[in-house]
Design a protein around this motif. Structure first.
Motif, PDB file in Angstrom:
ATOM      1  N   LEU A 194       4.923  41.628   7.978  1.00 50.17           N
ATOM      2  CA  LEU A 194       3.683  42.376   8.191  1.00 50.17           C
ATOM      3  C   LEU A 194       2.492  41.685   7.541  1.00 50.17           C
ATOM      4  CD1 LEU A 194       5.026  46.006   7.754  1.00 50.17           C
ATOM      5  CD2 LEU A 194       4.054  45.017   9.838  1.00 50.17           C
ATOM      6  N   HIS A 195       2.675  41.178   6.329  1.00 50.03           N
ATOM      7  CA  HIS A 195       1.597  40.429   5.663  1.00 50.03           C
ATOM      8  C   HIS A 195       1.201  39.203   6.477  1.00 50.03           C
ATOM      9  CE1 HIS A 195       2.670  42.569   1.828  1.00 50.03           C
ATOM     10  NE2 HIS A 195       1.355  42.620   1.812  1.00 50.03           N
ATOM     11  N   THR A 196       2.190  38.493   6.969  1.00 48.30           N
ATOM     12  CA  THR A 196       1.938  37.281   7.745  1.00 48.30           C
ATOM     13  C   THR A 196       1.214  37.613   9.045  1.00 48.30           C
ATOM     14  OG1 THR A 196       3.882  36.222   6.789  1.00 48.30           O
ATOM     15  CG2 THR A 196       3.028  35.269   8.821  1.00 48.30           C
ATOM     16  N   LEU A 197       1.650  38.682   9.710  1.00 45.93           N
ATOM     17  CA  LEU A 197       1.012  39.082  10.963  1.00 45.93           C
ATOM     18  C   LEU A 197      -0.446  39.484  10.750  1.00 45.93           C
ATOM     19  CD1 LEU A 197       3.918  41.136  12.567  1.00 45.93           C
ATOM     20  CD2 LEU A 197       3.055  38.916  13.336  1.00 45.93           C
ATOM     21  N   MET A 249       0.838  -1.182   0.000  1.00 44.84           N
ATOM     22  CA  MET A 249       0.000   0.000   0.000  1.00 44.84           C
ATOM     23  C   MET A 249       0.884   1.248   0.000  1.00 44.84           C
ATOM     24  SD  MET A 249      -3.167   0.757   2.466  1.00 44.84           S
ATOM     25  CE  MET A 249      -2.973   2.134   3.516  1.00 44.84           C
ATOM     26  N   GLN A 250       0.629   2.144  -0.910  1.00 45.45           N
ATOM     27  CA  GLN A 250       1.424   3.365  -1.015  1.00 45.45           C
ATOM     28  C   GLN A 250       0.925   4.425  -0.042  1.00 45.45           C
ATOM     29  OE1 GLN A 250       1.131   4.540  -5.113  1.00 45.45           O
ATOM     30  NE2 GLN A 250       3.242   3.892  -5.471  1.00 45.45           N
ATOM     31  N   GLU A 251       1.897   5.156   0.493  1.00 41.07           N
ATOM     32  CA  GLU A 251       1.540   6.278   1.360  1.00 41.07           C
ATOM     33  C   GLU A 251       1.251   7.485   0.481  1.00 41.07           C
ATOM     34  OE1 GLU A 251       4.027   7.110   4.671  1.00 41.07           O
ATOM     35  OE2 GLU A 251       4.612   5.010   4.858  1.00 41.07           O
ATOM     36  N   PRO A 252       0.356   8.368   0.931  1.00 43.26           N
ATOM     37  CA  PRO A 252       0.056   9.555   0.124  1.00 43.26           C
ATOM     38  C   PRO A 252       1.281  10.454  -0.003  1.00 43.26           C
ATOM     39  CG  PRO A 252      -1.030   9.673   2.265  1.00 43.26           C
ATOM     40  CD  PRO A 252      -0.392   8.323   2.172  1.00 43.26           C
ATOM     41  N   THR A 253       1.348  11.134  -1.111  1.00 44.45           N
ATOM     42  CA  THR A 253       2.441  12.059  -1.351  1.00 44.45           C
ATOM     43  C   THR A 253       2.313  13.239  -0.406  1.00 44.45           C
ATOM     44  OG1 THR A 253       2.465  11.441  -3.676  1.00 44.45           O
ATOM     45  CG2 THR A 253       3.553  13.507  -3.090  1.00 44.45           C
ATOM     46  N   MET A 254       3.430  13.601   0.220  1.00 45.88           N
ATOM     47  CA  MET A 254       3.424  14.754   1.115  1.00 45.88           C
ATOM     48  C   MET A 254       3.644  16.014   0.288  1.00 45.88           C
ATOM     49  SD  MET A 254       5.238  13.562   4.610  1.00 45.88           S
ATOM     50  CE  MET A 254       4.986  15.182   5.235  1.00 45.88           C
ATOM     51  N   ILE A 255       2.942  17.045   0.634  1.00 45.53           N
ATOM     52  CA  ILE A 255       3.079  18.325  -0.049  1.00 45.53           C
ATOM     53  C   ILE A 255       4.075  19.175   0.734  1.00 45.53           C
ATOM     54  CG2 ILE A 255       1.902  20.437  -0.762  1.00 45.53           C
ATOM     55  CD1 ILE A 255      -0.649  18.730  -1.014  1.00 45.53           C
ATOM     56  N   PHE A 256       5.076  19.646   0.021  1.00 50.02           N
ATOM     57  CA  PHE A 256       6.109  20.486   0.628  1.00 50.02           C
ATOM     58  C   PHE A 256       5.761  21.932   0.344  1.00 50.02           C
ATOM     59  CE2 PHE A 256      10.130  22.808   0.172  1.00 50.02           C
ATOM     60  CZ  PHE A 256      10.649  22.599   1.431  1.00 50.02           C
ATOM     61  N   SER A 257       5.689  22.728   1.391  1.00 53.59           N
ATOM     62  CA  SER A 257       5.336  24.129   1.217  1.00 53.59           C
ATOM     63  C   SER A 257       6.450  25.027   1.754  1.00 53.59           C
ATOM     64  CB  SER A 257       4.028  24.448   1.939  1.00 53.59           C
ATOM     65  OG  SER A 257       3.779  25.828   1.895  1.00 53.59           O
ATOM     66  N   ILE A 258       7.065  25.775   0.852  1.00 51.12           N
ATOM     67  CA  ILE A 258       8.100  26.721   1.258  1.00 51.12           C
ATOM     68  C   ILE A 258       7.489  27.826   2.109  1.00 51.12           C
ATOM     69  CG2 ILE A 258       9.730  28.453   0.387  1.00 51.12           C
ATOM     70  CD1 ILE A 258      10.229  26.585  -1.974  1.00 51.12           C
ATOM     71  N   LYS A 259       6.259  28.211   1.804  1.00 50.61           N
ATOM     72  CA  LYS A 259       5.576  29.266   2.553  1.00 50.61           C
ATOM     73  C   LYS A 259       5.468  28.886   4.031  1.00 50.61           C
ATOM     74  CE  LYS A 259       1.209  31.712   2.853  1.00 50.61           C
ATOM     75  NZ  LYS A 259      -0.170  31.747   2.418  1.00 50.61           N
ATOM     76  N   ASP A 260       5.051  27.651   4.305  1.00 54.69           N
ATOM     77  CA  ASP A 260       4.922  27.202   5.694  1.00 54.69           C
ATOM     78  C   ASP A 260       6.273  27.223   6.403  1.00 54.69           C
ATOM     79  OD1 ASP A 260       2.201  26.821   5.371  1.00 54.69           O
ATOM     80  OD2 ASP A 260       2.358  24.668   5.046  1.00 54.69           O
ATOM     81  N   ASP A 261       7.319  26.785   5.714  1.00 54.00           N
ATOM     82  CA  ASP A 261       8.654  26.782   6.305  1.00 54.00           C
ATOM     83  C   ASP A 261       9.122  28.205   6.603  1.00 54.00           C
ATOM     84  OD1 ASP A 261       8.754  24.045   6.229  1.00 54.00           O
ATOM     85  OD2 ASP A 261      10.050  23.937   4.467  1.00 54.00           O
ATOM     86  N   LYS A 262       8.849  29.130   5.678  1.00 56.21           N
ATOM     87  CA  LYS A 262       9.242  30.529   5.883  1.00 56.21           C
ATOM     88  C   LYS A 262       8.515  31.118   7.086  1.00 56.21           C
ATOM     89  CE  LYS A 262      10.752  33.156   2.157  1.00 56.21           C
ATOM     90  NZ  LYS A 262      10.491  34.066   1.058  1.00 56.21           N
ATOM     91  N   GLU A 263       7.236  30.813   7.206  1.00 59.55           N
ATOM     92  CA  GLU A 263       6.450  31.344   8.317  1.00 59.55           C
ATOM     93  C   GLU A 263       6.927  30.760   9.642  1.00 59.55           C
ATOM     94  OE1 GLU A 263       2.224  31.217   7.632  1.00 59.55           O
ATOM     95  OE2 GLU A 263       2.408  32.471   5.850  1.00 59.55           O
ATOM     96  N   LYS A 264       7.286  29.496   9.658  1.00 58.14           N
ATOM     97  CA  LYS A 264       7.820  28.879  10.872  1.00 58.14           C
ATOM     98  C   LYS A 264       9.146  29.521  11.260  1.00 58.14           C
ATOM     99  CE  LYS A 264       5.675  24.358  10.348  1.00 58.14           C
ATOM    100  NZ  LYS A 264       5.884  22.942  10.057  1.00 58.14           N
ATOM    101  N   GLU A 265       9.987  29.795  10.275  1.00 57.71           N
ATOM    102  CA  GLU A 265      11.276  30.434  10.542  1.00 57.71           C
ATOM    103  C   GLU A 265      11.071  31.863  11.057  1.00 57.71           C
ATOM    104  OE1 GLU A 265      15.397  30.777  10.932  1.00 57.71           O
ATOM    105  OE2 GLU A 265      14.109  29.026  10.719  1.00 57.71           O
ATOM    106  N   MET A 266      10.123  32.596  10.463  1.00 56.49           N
ATOM    107  CA  MET A 266       9.828  33.950  10.929  1.00 56.49           C
ATOM    108  C   MET A 266       9.355  33.923  12.376  1.00 56.49           C
ATOM    109  SD  MET A 266       8.119  36.342   7.995  1.00 56.49           S
ATOM    110  CE  MET A 266       6.898  35.205   7.391  1.00 56.49           C
ATOM    111  N   LYS A 267       8.490  32.985  12.694  1.00 59.60           N
ATOM    112  CA  LYS A 267       7.968  32.886  14.055  1.00 59.60           C
ATOM    113  C   LYS A 267       9.091  32.558  15.033  1.00 59.60           C
ATOM    114  CE  LYS A 267       4.391  30.831  16.891  1.00 59.60           C
ATOM    115  NZ  LYS A 267       3.190  30.024  16.941  1.00 59.60           N
ATOM    116  N   LYS A 268       9.963  31.640  14.642  1.00 59.97           N
ATOM    117  CA  LYS A 268      11.090  31.260  15.496  1.00 59.97           C
ATOM    118  C   LYS A 268      11.986  32.477  15.772  1.00 59.97           C
ATOM    119  CE  LYS A 268      15.084  28.187  15.367  1.00 59.97           C
ATOM    120  NZ  LYS A 268      15.805  27.212  14.555  1.00 59.97           N
ATOM    121  N   ILE A 269      12.280  33.236  14.733  1.00 63.27           N
ATOM    122  CA  ILE A 269      13.120  34.431  14.877  1.00 63.27           C
ATOM    123  C   ILE A 269      12.414  35.480  15.731  1.00 63.27           C
ATOM    124  CG2 ILE A 269      14.064  36.415  13.617  1.00 63.27           C
ATOM    125  CD1 ILE A 269      14.770  34.420  11.353  1.00 63.27           C
TER     126      ILE A 269
END
Length: 81
Positions: free
Chosen positions: A71-74, A1-21
Protein backbone atom coordinates in the motif's frame (compact mmCIF):
# COMPACT_ATOMS: atom_id res chain seq x y z
CA UNK A 1 40.35 3.57 -15.35
CA UNK A 2 38.06 2.45 -12.54
CA UNK A 3 34.36 2.04 -13.03
CA UNK A 4 32.08 3.82 -10.56
CA UNK A 5 30.82 1.81 -7.65
CA UNK A 6 27.31 0.51 -8.19
CA UNK A 7 24.82 1.17 -5.44
CA UNK A 8 22.79 -1.85 -4.41
CA UNK A 9 19.32 -1.07 -3.17
CA UNK A 10 17.23 -3.71 -1.43
CA UNK A 11 14.24 -1.35 -1.63
CA UNK A 12 14.37 -1.32 -5.45
CA UNK A 13 14.64 -5.11 -5.57
CA UNK A 14 11.67 -5.49 -3.20
CA UNK A 15 9.57 -3.12 -5.29
CA UNK A 16 10.47 -4.99 -8.48
CA UNK A 17 9.50 -8.29 -6.85
CA UNK A 18 6.20 -6.81 -5.61
CA UNK A 19 5.41 -5.54 -9.10
CA UNK A 20 6.26 -8.92 -10.63
CA UNK A 21 3.97 -10.70 -8.16
CA UNK A 22 1.17 -8.17 -8.56
CA UNK A 23 1.29 -8.52 -12.36
CA UNK A 24 1.19 -12.32 -12.09
CA UNK A 25 -1.82 -12.13 -9.75
CA UNK A 26 -3.50 -9.62 -12.07
CA UNK A 27 -3.00 -11.93 -15.06
CA UNK A 28 -4.31 -14.97 -13.16
CA UNK A 29 -7.44 -13.10 -12.09
CA UNK A 30 -8.02 -11.83 -15.61
CA UNK A 31 -7.58 -15.35 -17.06
CA UNK A 32 -10.28 -16.63 -14.70
CA UNK A 33 -12.69 -13.86 -15.78
CA UNK A 34 -12.52 -11.70 -12.67
CA UNK A 35 -12.10 -7.93 -12.55
CA UNK A 36 -8.47 -7.94 -11.31
CA UNK A 37 -8.48 -4.41 -9.88
CA UNK A 38 -11.65 -5.01 -7.84
CA UNK A 39 -10.37 -8.34 -6.53
CA UNK A 40 -6.94 -6.96 -5.56
CA UNK A 41 -8.52 -3.94 -3.84
CA UNK A 42 -10.87 -6.28 -1.96
CA UNK A 43 -7.91 -8.32 -0.81
CA UNK A 44 -5.91 -5.25 0.23
CA UNK A 45 -8.81 -3.80 2.23
CA UNK A 46 -9.84 -7.01 3.96
CA UNK A 47 -6.72 -9.20 3.80
CA UNK A 48 -9.13 -12.02 2.92
CA UNK A 49 -7.22 -14.34 0.56
CA UNK A 50 -10.43 -15.65 -1.01
CA UNK A 51 -10.51 -12.48 -3.15
CA UNK A 52 -7.55 -13.97 -5.04
CA UNK A 53 -7.86 -17.06 -7.22
CA UNK A 54 -5.68 -20.09 -6.67
CA UNK A 55 -5.18 -20.23 -10.47
CA UNK A 56 -1.46 -20.11 -11.35
CA UNK A 57 -0.64 -20.04 -7.63
CA UNK A 58 -1.83 -16.41 -7.42
CA UNK A 59 -3.15 -16.70 -3.86
CA UNK A 60 0.17 -18.00 -2.55
CA UNK A 61 2.06 -15.35 -4.49
CA UNK A 62 0.11 -12.38 -3.15
CA UNK A 63 0.57 -13.60 0.41
CA UNK A 64 4.35 -13.21 -0.05
CA UNK A 65 3.85 -9.44 -0.21
CA UNK A 66 3.56 -7.42 2.97
CA UNK A 67 0.21 -5.68 2.52
CA UNK A 68 1.23 -2.45 4.30
CA UNK A 69 4.43 -2.22 2.30
CA UNK A 70 2.49 -2.72 -0.93
CA UNK A 71 0.00 0.00 0.00
CA UNK A 72 2.84 2.42 0.80
CA UNK A 73 4.50 1.62 -2.51
CA UNK A 74 1.26 2.05 -4.46
CA UNK A 75 0.48 5.42 -2.87
CA UNK A 76 4.06 6.63 -3.36
CA UNK A 77 3.92 5.53 -6.99
CA UNK A 78 0.55 7.19 -7.54
CA UNK A 79 1.88 10.44 -6.11
CA UNK A 80 5.11 10.06 -8.12
CA UNK A 81 7.41 10.27 -5.10
Amino acid sequence: MQEPTMIFSIKDDKEKEMKKILLAVYDALKEKGYNPVNQIVGYLLSEDPTYITTHNNARSLIRKIDRDELLHTLVRSYLNE
